[in-house]
Design a protein around this motif. Structure first.
Motif, PDB file in Angstrom:
ATOM      1  N   THR A   1       0.835  -1.208   0.000  1.00  0.00           N
ATOM      2  CA  THR A   1       0.000   0.000   0.000  1.00  0.00           C
ATOM      3  C   THR A   1       0.867   1.255   0.000  1.00  0.00           C
ATOM      4  O   THR A   1       0.606   2.214  -0.745  1.00  0.00           O
TER       5      THR A   1
ATOM      6  N   ARG B   1       3.967   1.538  -1.054  1.00  0.00           N
ATOM      7  CA  ARG B   1       4.709   1.658  -2.314  1.00  0.00           C
ATOM      8  C   ARG B   1       3.817   2.125  -3.463  1.00  0.00           C
ATOM      9  O   ARG B   1       4.252   2.914  -4.316  1.00  0.00           O
ATOM     10  N   LYS B   2       2.592   1.650  -3.464  1.00  0.00           N
ATOM     11  CA  LYS B   2       1.664   2.105  -4.498  1.00  0.00           C
ATOM     12  C   LYS B   2       1.404   3.599  -4.358  1.00  0.00           C
ATOM     13  O   LYS B   2       1.360   4.342  -5.365  1.00  0.00           O
ATOM     14  N   ALA B   3       1.242   4.070  -3.130  1.00  0.00           N
ATOM     15  CA  ALA B   3       1.031   5.502  -2.912  1.00  0.00           C
ATOM     16  C   ALA B   3       2.243   6.303  -3.357  1.00  0.00           C
ATOM     17  O   ALA B   3       2.112   7.383  -3.963  1.00  0.00           O
TER      18      ALA B   3
ATOM     19  N   ARG C   1       4.379   5.564  -5.687  1.00  0.00           N
ATOM     20  CA  ARG C   1       4.435   5.635  -7.155  1.00  0.00           C
ATOM     21  C   ARG C   1       3.517   6.724  -7.698  1.00  0.00           C
ATOM     22  O   ARG C   1       3.784   7.306  -8.754  1.00  0.00           O
ATOM     23  N   HIS C   2       2.422   6.972  -6.978  1.00  0.00           N
ATOM     24  CA  HIS C   2       1.461   7.982  -7.416  1.00  0.00           C
ATOM     25  C   HIS C   2       1.654   9.313  -6.685  1.00  0.00           C
ATOM     26  O   HIS C   2       0.824  10.212  -6.815  1.00  0.00           O
ATOM     27  N   GLN C   3       2.759   9.396  -5.922  1.00  0.00           N
ATOM     28  CA  GLN C   3       3.069  10.605  -5.155  1.00  0.00           C
ATOM     29  C   GLN C   3       1.876  11.033  -4.293  1.00  0.00           C
ATOM     30  O   GLN C   3       1.541  12.215  -4.204  1.00  0.00           O
ATOM     31  N   ALA C   4       1.256  10.059  -3.660  1.00  0.00           N
ATOM     32  CA  ALA C   4       0.090  10.304  -2.804  1.00  0.00           C
ATOM     33  C   ALA C   4       0.468  10.070  -1.345  1.00  0.00           C
ATOM     34  O   ALA C   4       1.509   9.478  -1.038  1.00  0.00           O
TER      35      ALA C   4
ATOM     36  N   ARG D   1      -6.823   5.495   2.455  1.00  0.00           N
ATOM     37  CA  ARG D   1      -5.913   4.435   2.001  1.00  0.00           C
ATOM     38  C   ARG D   1      -5.760   3.355   3.080  1.00  0.00           C
ATOM     39  O   ARG D   1      -5.785   2.154   2.788  1.00  0.00           O
TER      40      ARG D   1
END
Length: 404
Positions: A327, A329-331, A333-336, A343
């Motif tokens: 979770t 790492r996915k954020a 990648r999206h700069q979130a 989340r």
């Protein structure tokens, strides 16, 4: 990933509990670039190759991959991790066995048998270099939450502020209680009796599990280190028994215990004898009503305590950690914001759904096989045999247990 910006002086995360799952959570968060504190009431005992920890796990390949990602798996594996290459499961009432074999599945091994103390020791050794702030011995006494995060009061007078907190402090989690999260519980009226034994026949790098009307008996191969005479003959047992039977066998003399244990496995490994003290722990299913409350999330036994059937307890807990890492790492990648309430809530819903299914599946298996009623007895052994004779089904069963 860089540290999340919150209130001045605040950490990104505080983890309560320094067991396997808690220490792995703290290490993972720090490796992902977050500022982390770990709060634990007791310093863990140092692992020693001269002693054997009665608490062992059947460690799945996906969780070995997680520890490899965290930089500690090699230190665990090289110290004392027993690979197992085969698994045999059968019913004392009859029918064919369900068998898994590493060669058939094109794997070097199916998993490893690893001591709890070794895992904790190697994870803790990695925490300081990763930048984790250790508060030990210390307990969390009070919790306050607001939109900015959490404030935790420790019993040594220290106050910690963070964007979020992780309850990894076990089935009796204090932080879960402070967050106001309730649980549903089911007492199996059973205990898991554990110990180390030596068998007349070699264990063949195989996990043996025999279902009995009183509950399953698991015999797990164990690395005997330098004991040449017993190398390949030492195993750890987890014997599920009704409470009264567990009490009786804990008190039985060794000769009586050895005789009954040998009979319980049907003589599969010849005569078996105790090598260690015996211990037993009560078994229950416990599921938290939610895995998140504002900025507090639950992992491991604080979220879900399951029957030790198939050794999946710590594996489920570490999968909580792996899913949280994914979770974050996915954020990134999206700069979130990786720990936004939305989340974390999605992570919590997914993990709870998966662990509830697993917990009830283990419950159903235990009920079906810890039963001497006529129809379940007639059907269950044949069910194992059928699964073992359908290669796609047996491969699917193993892949699910292995997390791959």
């Amino acid at each position: 990933m860089t540290a999340i910006q919150g209130r001045r002086g605040a950490l990104d995360a505080v983890v309560a509990g320094g067991g396997v799952v808690g220490a792995a959570t703290a290490l993972m968060l720090a490796r992902e670039g977050l500022s982390v504190a770990l709060v634990e009431p007791r310093h863990p005992n140092a692992w020693s190759p001269e002693a054997r920890d009665l608490r062992v796990y059947a460690f799945a390949p996906d969780n070995a991959g997680l520890l490899e990602d965290l930089g500690v798996w090699a230190a665990v594996r090289d110290a004392r991790a027993q690979p197992y290459r085969r698994m045999r499961v059968w019913d004392a009432a009859g029918g064919d066995a369900l068998a898994f074999d590493a060669d058939t599945l094109s794997r070097p091994q199916l998993g490893w048998i690893v001591e709890n103390a070794l895992l904790v020791d190697r994870l803790w050794a990695a925490l300081p270099a990763a930048g984790v702030r250790l508060h030990c011995p210390a307990r969390i006494e009070a919790l306050q939450q607001d939109d900015a995060g959490v404030q935790l009061q420790l019993d040594d007078g220290v106050q910690l502020r963070a964007r979020f907190a992780v309850a990894a402090d076990g089935a009796q989690s204090a932080l879960r209680g402070l967050a106001g999260i309730g649980c549903t519980r089911h007492d199996y009226a059973q205990r898991g009796l554990v110990g180390f034994i030596a068998s007349e026949q070699p264990h063949q790098d195989t996990c043996w599990q025999r279902f009995l009307p009183t509950g399953p008996l698991a015999v797990l191969p164990f690395n005997g280190d330098g004991d040449v005479e017993l190398q390949g003959h030492i195993s750890s047992i987890v014997w599920t028994l009704p409470d009264a039977e567990a009490v009786r066998l804990l008190a039985a003399d060794e000769a009586t215990f050895n005789t009954e244990l040998t009979a319980a496995l049907g003589g599969e490994l010849g005569t078996m004898r105790l090598l260690s003290p015996r211990a037993a722990f009560p078994l229950q299913r416990q599921l938290a009503e939610t895995y998140i409350r504002q900025q507090v999330i639950l992992v491991g036994d604080a979220a879900h305590a399951v029957h030790p059937l198939a050794g999946q307890g710590v594996n489920l807990g570490l999968r909580d950690v792996a899913a949280l890492r994914d979770t974050l790492r996915k954020a990134a990648r999206h700069q979130a914001d990786p720990v936004s309430p939305a989340r974390l809530a999605r992570w919590a819903r997914t993990r709870r759904s998966e662990s509830v299914v697993a917990a009830h599946a283990f419950d159903a298996i235990n009920r079906a096989y810890s039963n001497d009623a006529v129809w379940p007895t007639l059907l269950r052994g044949h069910a194992l045999g059928i699964a073992g004779k359908v290669p796609p089904l047996s491969r699917a069963l193993w892949r699910h247990a292995a997390g791959i």
